[in-house]
Design a protein around this motif. Structure first.
Motif, PDB file in Angstrom:
ATOM      1  N   LYS A   1     -12.781   9.635 -13.514  1.00 23.92           N
ATOM      2  CA  LYS A   1     -11.701   9.034 -12.982  1.00 23.92           C
ATOM      3  C   LYS A   1     -12.331   8.068 -11.623  1.00 23.92           C
ATOM      4  CE  LYS A   1      -7.758  11.513 -14.888  1.00 23.92           C
ATOM      5  NZ  LYS A   1      -7.119  12.270 -14.763  1.00 23.92           N
ATOM      6  N   ILE A   2     -13.127   8.705 -10.727  1.00 25.17           N
ATOM      7  CA  ILE A   2     -13.230   8.266  -9.575  1.00 25.17           C
ATOM      8  C   ILE A   2     -14.919   7.211 -10.010  1.00 25.17           C
ATOM      9  CG2 ILE A   2     -15.287   8.559  -7.562  1.00 25.17           C
ATOM     10  CD1 ILE A   2     -12.604  10.374  -7.914  1.00 25.17           C
ATOM     11  N   ILE A   3     -15.652   7.598 -11.130  1.00 26.73           N
ATOM     12  CA  ILE A   3     -16.021   6.010 -11.840  1.00 26.73           C
ATOM     13  C   ILE A   3     -15.382   4.572 -12.271  1.00 26.73           C
ATOM     14  CG2 ILE A   3     -17.575   5.811 -13.421  1.00 26.73           C
ATOM     15  CD1 ILE A   3     -18.591   8.014 -13.286  1.00 26.73           C
ATOM     16  N   ALA A   4     -14.247   5.309 -12.894  1.00 24.18           N
ATOM     17  CA  ALA A   4     -13.881   4.443 -13.303  1.00 24.18           C
ATOM     18  C   ALA A   4     -12.490   3.632 -12.546  1.00 24.18           C
ATOM     19  CB  ALA A   4     -12.202   4.935 -13.991  1.00 24.18           C
ATOM     20  N   SER A   5     -12.145   4.932 -10.702  1.00 26.24           N
ATOM     21  CA  SER A   5     -11.871   3.463  -9.976  1.00 26.24           C
ATOM     22  C   SER A   5     -12.989   2.803  -9.154  1.00 26.24           C
ATOM     23  CB  SER A   5     -11.526   4.960  -8.718  1.00 26.24           C
ATOM     24  OG  SER A   5     -11.193   4.317  -7.473  1.00 26.24           O
ATOM     25  N   ASN A   6     -13.643   3.189  -9.134  1.00 25.61           N
ATOM     26  CA  ASN A   6     -15.526   2.666  -8.159  1.00 25.61           C
ATOM     27  C   ASN A   6     -15.164   1.298  -9.507  1.00 25.61           C
ATOM     28  OD1 ASN A   6     -15.530   4.557  -6.750  1.00 25.61           O
ATOM     29  ND2 ASN A   6     -17.565   5.076  -8.016  1.00 25.61           N
ATOM     30  N   VAL A   7     -15.047   1.220 -10.742  1.00 29.67           N
ATOM     31  CA  VAL A   7     -15.300  -0.245 -11.574  1.00 29.67           C
ATOM     32  C   VAL A   7     -14.153  -1.220 -11.064  1.00 29.67           C
ATOM     33  CG1 VAL A   7     -14.912  -0.863 -14.232  1.00 29.67           C
ATOM     34  CG2 VAL A   7     -16.265   1.725 -13.458  1.00 29.67           C
ATOM     35  N   GLY A   8     -12.951  -0.095 -11.474  1.00 28.29           N
ATOM     36  CA  GLY A   8     -11.851  -1.281 -10.843  1.00 28.29           C
ATOM     37  C   GLY A   8     -12.057  -2.291  -9.334  1.00 28.29           C
ATOM     38  N   LEU A   9     -12.585  -1.157  -8.111  1.00 29.35           N
ATOM     39  CA  LEU A   9     -12.761  -2.132  -7.162  1.00 29.35           C
ATOM     40  C   LEU A   9     -13.346  -2.760  -7.183  1.00 29.35           C
ATOM     41  CD1 LEU A   9     -12.701   1.780  -4.661  1.00 29.35           C
ATOM     42  CD2 LEU A   9     -11.392  -0.216  -4.925  1.00 29.35           C
ATOM     43  N   THR A  10     -14.586  -2.672  -7.612  1.00 29.98           N
ATOM     44  CA  THR A  10     -15.908  -3.767  -8.498  1.00 29.98           C
ATOM     45  C   THR A  10     -15.178  -4.822  -8.595  1.00 29.98           C
ATOM     46  OG1 THR A  10     -17.468  -1.492  -8.847  1.00 29.98           O
ATOM     47  CG2 THR A  10     -17.904  -4.225  -8.984  1.00 29.98           C
ATOM     48  N   VAL A  11     -14.189  -4.399  -9.849  1.00 34.52           N
ATOM     49  CA  VAL A  11     -13.886  -5.880 -10.625  1.00 34.52           C
ATOM     50  C   VAL A  11     -12.534  -6.740  -9.343  1.00 34.52           C
ATOM     51  CG1 VAL A  11     -12.283  -6.751 -12.445  1.00 34.52           C
ATOM     52  CG2 VAL A  11     -13.803  -4.671 -12.205  1.00 34.52           C
ATOM     53  N   MET A  12     -11.863  -5.999  -8.783  1.00 28.33           N
ATOM     54  CA  MET A  12     -11.074  -6.447  -7.654  1.00 28.33           C
ATOM     55  C   MET A  12     -11.708  -6.758  -7.127  1.00 28.33           C
ATOM     56  SD  MET A  12      -7.883  -6.803  -6.046  1.00 28.33           S
ATOM     57  CE  MET A  12      -7.154  -7.957  -5.408  1.00 28.33           C
TER      58      MET A  12
ATOM     59  N   TRP B   1       0.904  -1.337   0.226  1.00 31.58           N
ATOM     60  CA  TRP B   1       0.134   0.104  -0.007  1.00 31.58           C
ATOM     61  C   TRP B   1       0.384   1.563   0.199  1.00 31.58           C
ATOM     62  CZ3 TRP B   1      -0.241   3.968   2.670  1.00 31.58           C
ATOM     63  CH2 TRP B   1      -1.544   5.114   3.310  1.00 31.58           C
ATOM     64  N   VAL B   2       2.054   1.919   0.832  1.00 27.43           N
ATOM     65  CA  VAL B   2       2.946   2.546   0.671  1.00 27.43           C
ATOM     66  C   VAL B   2       3.845   2.507  -0.358  1.00 27.43           C
ATOM     67  CG1 VAL B   2       5.154   3.166   1.648  1.00 27.43           C
ATOM     68  CG2 VAL B   2       4.011   1.969   2.949  1.00 27.43           C
ATOM     69  N   LEU B   3       3.908   1.527  -1.379  1.00 26.16           N
ATOM     70  CA  LEU B   3       4.492   1.384  -2.792  1.00 26.16           C
ATOM     71  C   LEU B   3       3.281   2.124  -3.453  1.00 26.16           C
ATOM     72  CD1 LEU B   3       6.362  -1.489  -3.033  1.00 26.16           C
ATOM     73  CD2 LEU B   3       7.508   0.857  -2.137  1.00 26.16           C
ATOM     74  N   ALA B   4       2.299   2.180  -3.247  1.00 31.38           N
ATOM     75  CA  ALA B   4       1.235   2.296  -4.492  1.00 31.38           C
ATOM     76  C   ALA B   4       1.575   4.216  -3.792  1.00 31.38           C
ATOM     77  CB  ALA B   4      -0.227   1.856  -4.271  1.00 31.38           C
ATOM     78  N   HIS B   5       1.134   4.069  -2.691  1.00 36.00           N
ATOM     79  CA  HIS B   5       0.913   5.742  -2.029  1.00 36.00           C
ATOM     80  C   HIS B   5       2.284   6.039  -2.903  1.00 36.00           C
ATOM     81  CE1 HIS B   5       2.392   8.631   0.657  1.00 36.00           C
ATOM     82  NE2 HIS B   5       0.801   8.643   1.206  1.00 36.00           N
ATOM     83  N   GLU B   6       3.189   5.796  -2.686  1.00 31.69           N
ATOM     84  CA  GLU B   6       4.726   6.314  -3.460  1.00 31.69           C
ATOM     85  C   GLU B   6       4.135   6.963  -5.269  1.00 31.69           C
ATOM     86  OE1 GLU B   6       7.299   7.896  -2.107  1.00 31.69           O
ATOM     87  OE2 GLU B   6       6.241   8.025   0.062  1.00 31.69           O
ATOM     88  N   ALA B   7       3.845   5.867  -5.504  1.00 32.27           N
ATOM     89  CA  ALA B   7       3.534   5.520  -6.996  1.00 32.27           C
ATOM     90  C   ALA B   7       3.052   7.119  -7.615  1.00 32.27           C
ATOM     91  CB  ALA B   7       3.574   4.059  -7.577  1.00 32.27           C
ATOM     92  N   GLY B   8       1.834   6.417  -7.210  1.00 33.87           N
ATOM     93  CA  GLY B   8       0.717   7.791  -8.337  1.00 33.87           C
ATOM     94  C   GLY B   8       0.128   8.899  -7.356  1.00 33.87           C
ATOM     95  N   HIS B   9       1.096   8.302  -5.480  1.00 36.36           N
ATOM     96  CA  HIS B   9       0.755   9.147  -4.737  1.00 36.36           C
ATOM     97  C   HIS B   9      -0.623   8.716  -4.205  1.00 36.36           C
ATOM     98  CE1 HIS B   9       2.597  10.814  -1.434  1.00 36.36           C
ATOM     99  NE2 HIS B   9       1.627  11.384  -1.215  1.00 36.36           N
ATOM    100  N   ALA B  10      -1.001   7.313  -4.624  1.00 34.25           N
ATOM    101  CA  ALA B  10      -2.497   6.845  -3.940  1.00 34.25           C
ATOM    102  C   ALA B  10      -2.763   5.278  -4.802  1.00 34.25           C
ATOM    103  CB  ALA B  10      -3.381   8.275  -4.165  1.00 34.25           C
ATOM    104  N   PRO B  11      -3.929   4.515  -3.749  1.00 28.07           N
ATOM    105  CA  PRO B  11      -3.901   2.919  -4.627  1.00 28.07           C
ATOM    106  C   PRO B  11      -4.593   3.495  -4.927  1.00 28.07           C
ATOM    107  CG  PRO B  11      -3.978   3.292  -1.585  1.00 28.07           C
ATOM    108  CD  PRO B  11      -3.441   4.788  -2.731  1.00 28.07           C
ATOM    109  N   TYR B  12      -6.267   4.543  -5.200  1.00 31.78           N
ATOM    110  CA  TYR B  12      -6.641   4.383  -5.975  1.00 31.78           C
ATOM    111  C   TYR B  12      -6.748   6.257  -6.183  1.00 31.78           C
ATOM    112  CZ  TYR B  12     -10.743   4.246  -2.880  1.00 31.78           C
ATOM    113  OH  TYR B  12     -11.256   4.725  -1.104  1.00 31.78           O
ATOM    114  N   TYR B  13      -7.861   6.437  -7.446  1.00 38.32           N
ATOM    115  CA  TYR B  13      -7.767   7.777  -7.762  1.00 38.32           C
ATOM    116  C   TYR B  13      -9.074   8.615  -6.682  1.00 38.32           C
ATOM    117  CZ  TYR B  13      -8.035  12.064 -10.632  1.00 38.32           C
ATOM    118  OH  TYR B  13      -7.640  13.380 -10.569  1.00 38.32           O
ATOM    119  N   ALA B  14      -9.989   7.824  -6.180  1.00 44.02           N
ATOM    120  CA  ALA B  14     -10.452   9.024  -5.007  1.00 44.02           C
ATOM    121  C   ALA B  14      -9.491   9.625  -3.894  1.00 44.02           C
ATOM    122  CB  ALA B  14     -12.167   8.156  -4.709  1.00 44.02           C
TER     123      ALA B  14
END
Length: 389
Positions: free
Chosen positions: A219-230, A106-119
């Protein structure tokens, strides 16, 4: 081991030192920060990602062998009670280490795009822009005296504070457990401890929420779709391995990962000795240094959590410095800030209880304010108040 239950010398020193906001500026620090610390290495970053994923897979593989190992131990003549106690200990070890590895991912994701997901990326970037500001910050914003409908300070009795904030130790512990296990999801769903200027019902999954600007909603919608897929993929995998294995192999480490995330972020930005600012006194650097560096988990925190707790002040001052260079940046910042640098070696679980039980509310007035406790008292005062300015 008294150190597990006592406040650190650094914390005690702050309680005894009247506070004066730093006069150091961001340009002062940037001027002596070596430019090579800002340089990023894709290869180095990806090697760390591969290392973390490999650790997670290795732990997953070892966990899958725990039950068969215990059965073999029984066939070798090990007493049943000893074998099952060993089984429990091995599962505890898996949950502990896997949750730390997950938190590191999670920290690496936070570092990479400064977030795990867009919201969350959006609100977290706003948090960086307004850290420590009561008007602008997005995370762990203190609630005020008026929020709790407390009488004015000149009229309040200690019973007024106790009526709202005094709890039994068991109830306090229960609230801590709830915060540490589901606090992350609860924040995303309700914006609890976010900025109170947002309307009730604000959450990170609603594209039209005031947390986001209109151009960000797709992008929030796309983020929600990604979470749903997961979630769907996890459901498919859970159905394949069975609910009990899903619970042991994934769900418990996931909940404990939330514990580490909440503990890290909560203690970085909530402390009885650390100020919050209103607009008149807030500057970017004052907000950045109004965080606390903590040696959470010692060497494991550095290795698995990628310096996120050890070097958080440097991260806030210069969020574009990659995590592997933050220890060097911290040393430079410490030399510049001197006594304005906030470090706390208090055992992190002791600090968690201390912060949770003592950081109750702030005053509605004042350009620089500190948390007050259940007796309506702050553990730190302003230097200007001592001088009578």
């Amino acid at each position: 081991m008294p150190s597990l239950f006592n406040d650190s010398p650094e914390y005690i020193r702050r309680t005894r030192t009247p506070f004066k906001p730093t006069e150091v500026t961001l340009s002062d620090v940037r001027a002596i920060m070596p430019k090579d610390l800002f340089e990023k290495s894709t290869l180095r970053g990806m090697l760390v990602v591969i290392r973390d994923v490999a650790c997670a897979l290795l732990l997953f593989e070892l966990a899958g062998r725990i039950d068969s190992f215990v059965q073999n131990a029984l066939s070798w003549g090990l007493r049943a009670s000893t074998a099952y106690a060993l089984q429990f200990v091995l599962w505890l070890a898996y949950w502990f280490f896997q949750s730390i590895v997950f938190a590191g991912c999670w920290v690496l994701a936070h570092e990479a795009g400064h977030a795990p997901y867009y919201a969350w990326r959006t609100t977290h970037q706003n948090h960086h822009k307004g850290t420590g500001s009561l008007e602008r910050d997005e995370n762990y914003v203190p609630r005020t005296r008026s929020y709790y409908l407390l009488p004015p300070e000149s009229k309040a009795q200690i019973s007024n504070y106790h009526e709202i904030f005094e709890e039994t130790p068991i109830y306090t512990l229960l609230r801590i457990v709830l915060m540490q296990t589901i606090g992350w999801q609860y924040y995303l769903l309700t914006n609890i401890m976010g900025n109170p200027s947002y309307p009730k019902g604000t959450n990170h999954f609603q594209p039209s929420a005031l947390l986001f600007k209109p151009y960000q909603r797709a992008k929030i919608i796309a983020s929600n779709v990604g979470l749903t897929v997961m979630v769907v993929l996890l459901a498919i995998w859970g159905n394949r391995v069975g609910s009990w294995n899903f619970f042991r192999l994934y769900f418990i480490p996931y909940i404990l990962t939330n514990h580490w995330i909440v503990m890290i972020t909560y203690l970085q930005h909530s402390d009885p000795t650390i100020p919050h600012y209103r607009n008149k006194e807030w500057t970017f650097l004052r907000g950045a240094v109004s965080t606390v560096d903590r040696p959470l988990l010692g060497w494991m925190g550095r290795f698995f959590l990628h310096n996120v707790s050890h070097d958080h002040i440097a991260h806030h001052a210069f969020s574009t410095i990659p995590f592997y260079n933050l220890p060097y940046a911290t040393e430079i910042i410490k030399n510049v800030l001197g006594d304005d640098y906030n470090y706390d070696s208090t055992n992190s679980f002791r600090a968690l209880y201390r912060t949770f039980s003592q950081c109750c509310f702030i005053e509605d007035e004042g350009d620089i304010v500190f948390y007050k406790n259940k007796d309506g008292k702050a553990v730190r005062i302003l230097e200007s108040d001592v001088r009578g300015d």
